[in-house]
Design an enzyme around this catalytic site. Sequence first.
Site, mmCIF file in Angstrom:
data_model
loop_
_atom_site.group_PDB
_atom_site.id
_atom_site.type_symbol
_atom_site.label_atom_id
_atom_site.label_comp_id
_atom_site.label_asym_id
_atom_site.label_seq_id
_atom_site.Cartn_x
_atom_site.Cartn_y
_atom_site.Cartn_z
ATOM 1 C CG ASP A 66 -0.269 -0.493 2.492
ATOM 2 O OD1 ASP A 66 0.950 -0.304 2.644
ATOM 3 O OD2 ASP A 66 -0.965 -1.089 3.333
ATOM 4 C CG ASN A 135 -9.164 -1.867 12.004
ATOM 5 O OD1 ASN A 135 -8.136 -2.387 11.547
ATOM 6 N ND2 ASN A 135 -9.764 -0.850 11.397
ATOM 7 C CG HIS A 137 -5.926 -2.445 8.863
ATOM 8 N ND1 HIS A 137 -6.086 -1.455 9.796
ATOM 9 C CD2 HIS A 137 -4.595 -2.427 8.549
ATOM 10 C CE1 HIS A 137 -4.928 -0.863 10.035
ATOM 11 N NE2 HIS A 137 -4.003 -1.444 9.294
ATOM 12 C CD GLU A 142 -9.296 0.724 7.770
ATOM 13 O OE1 GLU A 142 -9.389 -0.154 8.650
ATOM 14 O OE2 GLU A 142 -8.672 1.788 7.933
#
Length: 248
Positions: A66, A135, A137, A142
């Site tokens: 990314d 979380n 990811h 996400e």
Amino acid sequence: MFVVFSNAHAIADYLTDHIAQQIRTKPTTSLGLATGSTMEPIYARLLQRIQAEALDLSQITTFNLDEYIGLAPDHPQSYFYFMQHHLFAAVGLQPGQVHLPCGVCSDAEQECQDYAAKLARVGGLDIQLLGIGSNGHIGFNEPGTPFDSRTHVVALSEKTRRDNGRFFERFEDVPTHAITMGIAEILSAKEIFLVATGRHKADIMARLYESGIDEQLPASALKQHAHLRVLVDEAAAELLPTHVKTVV
């Protein structure tokens, strides 16, 4: 699936051995790379091994997961800058060997299509390294990201931006969007290593263990992969049941 090591340096030694052997066996290896503090000891140890053994990297290619939208490659918090600083420059990889999404391209959607096409041409990465967000990811995928997703633009969650805010002077400076490799592309890798270190990752490791395969927990997609290893230190493994942990 979960392999427990004494500390982050032991994980780095294990992965370095594996990657070095992969490159010796297949000089045209394609590596999927991640960024962040979890990866720093891994790249430091890999750099030492490459230099000590004069490992030939002339035919490898790398693809990063990314990049932030809005950060130029020379921005200290861009992922291109991170990779140059921690690995690429020191081992002499040429521009044509390394691939990251462009964070300052004029057309982000076209950049996603182009990056997806480059990934498709290699036919699946040989090794994919991953960290994990608090979380769940992976990359910047996400919660709620479809498991069949390919390279796409993502709006970063408030939780992710706050987690990453420690790297920026002000929270307002944390980018709101990024380009990320999709979950389907991650799953196309021949081998996947998910790395989690530190007590702050213990909760998400326990959640990953307990979860079914659920798009609300992106990392749970990895449970479908035949060659997944989750490498954790003792602190990150603290909340895992003893019977699921292979200790080395």
